[in-house]
Scaffold this motif. Structure first.
Motif, mmCIF file in Angstrom:
data_model
loop_
_atom_site.group_PDB
_atom_site.id
_atom_site.type_symbol
_atom_site.label_atom_id
_atom_site.label_comp_id
_atom_site.label_asym_id
_atom_site.label_seq_id
_atom_site.Cartn_x
_atom_site.Cartn_y
_atom_site.Cartn_z
ATOM 1 N N GLY A 249 0.825 -1.197 0.000
ATOM 2 C CA GLY A 249 0.000 0.000 0.000
ATOM 3 C C GLY A 249 0.863 1.253 0.000
ATOM 4 N N ASP A 250 0.639 2.109 0.996
ATOM 5 C CA ASP A 250 1.425 3.339 1.118
ATOM 6 C C ASP A 250 2.781 3.102 1.780
ATOM 7 O OD1 ASP A 250 -0.626 4.773 -0.024
ATOM 8 O OD2 ASP A 250 -1.546 5.290 1.912
ATOM 9 N N MET A 251 2.994 1.904 2.268
ATOM 10 C CA MET A 251 4.232 1.605 2.984
ATOM 11 C C MET A 251 5.293 1.162 1.982
ATOM 12 S SD MET A 251 5.485 1.674 6.010
ATOM 13 C CE MET A 251 6.919 1.086 6.921
#
Length: 336
Positions: A249-251
């Motif tokens: 995801g955003d990681m």
């Protein structure tokens, strides 16, 4: 041997970069104009390479370094550029036939030289770094006291260590001149044939000194490279990627290599992974993100920010040509 055969973390020294650094410095500061500082590499085999380029007088930071250099047959002219209050081990080195000079900045260090059997000294002058060194105006009196006690005063030394990595080269040069002027004023009162000072960051600026005490130039690190010095990065720490985490995801994804705080001198900041961004170091781990995500088991060559304490954390260094290990040298001047 191949570098993949080495247990990590391991110090690697690029043979071509090292030789280029030694040759370039020998051209800039030939023979006695350079007194290489062995604290940067703590390795007598590397010191032999420096001697082969004509630099046969050496600077040491510890009594252990003096002892090891003399035992290796490199004791023609050793300067311990630090104050000691017990010089008996140095006196034993003198007794073995080596030439040893020690820095003094007080009556106490003068007396230690006399009591320990060292007969040659340099007066250490405070030129602006708030560390050791006597005030320039008091240097002549200390030299007189040393001669009265039977010592040979070879001259003065001073170290502008606070200027070595200033980003602005013009400002570094200007302030170096101010420091050298203080040293020369002290030398006028002290006498002797030696004016010793400087370091890798000011080696080309400190023209008034008779000898320069540079050390880091041989192996280099990111801090000195950032200062715009003309030497090549020869030293890296070989590490193995032991864990990877894919983006989620955003990681972003990251990797973990097996060289951490116990493998690098960290006082100048994080080490550098070429093509990557180091997030942090912990005891045994280096966490980084990379443009090209590595795989578990990959080897990475990490560049230290400060060469001297990094080398001191390792027992050996490996001279390499690409991925071939040419020689392995003991870091035999470690410890006290």
């Amino acid at each position: 041997m191949h570098v993949d055969d080495l247990t990590t973390p391991a110090l690697l020294v690029d043979a071509a970069a090292l030789e280029a650094n030694l040759a370039d410095m020998a051209a800039l500061l030939p023979g006695p104009r350079l007194r290489p500082h062995v604290k940067a590499h703590k390795t007598t085999e590397l010191a032999r390479r420096q001697a082969a380029h004509g630099h046969t007088g050496f600077t040491c930071a510890t009594v252990r370094e003096v002892e090891g250099m003399a035992a290796a047959g490199l004791g023609a002219d050793l300067l311990l550029a630090n104050e000691v209050l017990d010089a008996r081990r140095l006196g034993a080195v003198v007794g073995s036939g080596a030439r040893v000079t020690v820095a003094i900045d007080s009556e106490q260090t003068l007396r230690a030289a006399v009591d320990g059997g060292v007969r040659e000294v340099l007066v250490d002058v405070n030129v602006g770094l708030p560390r050791c060194g006597i005030a320039p105006a008091r240097a002549g009196a200390l030299a007189d006291a040393a001669r009265a006690a039977g010592l040979v005063v070879r001259g003065v030394m001073g170290y502008e260590g606070h200027l070595q990595m200033l980003d602005d080269a013009a400002e570094r040069a200007r302030l170096t001149t101010e420091c050298t002027d203080r040293l020369l004023a002290a030398h006028a009162d002290v006498g002797g044939e030696i004016v010793s000072g400087g370091g890798t960051g000011t080696h080309a600026m400190n023209t008034a000194c008779t000898e320069i005490q540079a050390g880091s130039y041989a192996l280099m690190d990111t801090a000195y490279t950032a200062a715009g010095l003309p030497f090549r990065q020869a030293l890296t720490v070989l590490s193995t990627v032991v864990s990877t985490t894919a983006p989620d995801g955003d990681m972003p994804g990251w990797a973990v290599a097996d060289a951490g705080l116990k493998a690098f001198g960290m006082d100048h900041g994080n080490p550098t992974v070429p093509g990557g961004n180091v997030w942090f170091c912990s005891d045994e781990h280096l966490v980084f993100a990379a443009d090209a995500p590595p795989r578990t088991g990959d080897r990475v060559r990490v560049v230290p920010a400060h060469v001297d304490p990094t080398v001191a954390l390792h027992g050996r260094m490996h001279l390499v040509d690409g991925d071939e290990v040419l020689e392995t040298w003991a870091v035999d001047l470690r410890g006290w």
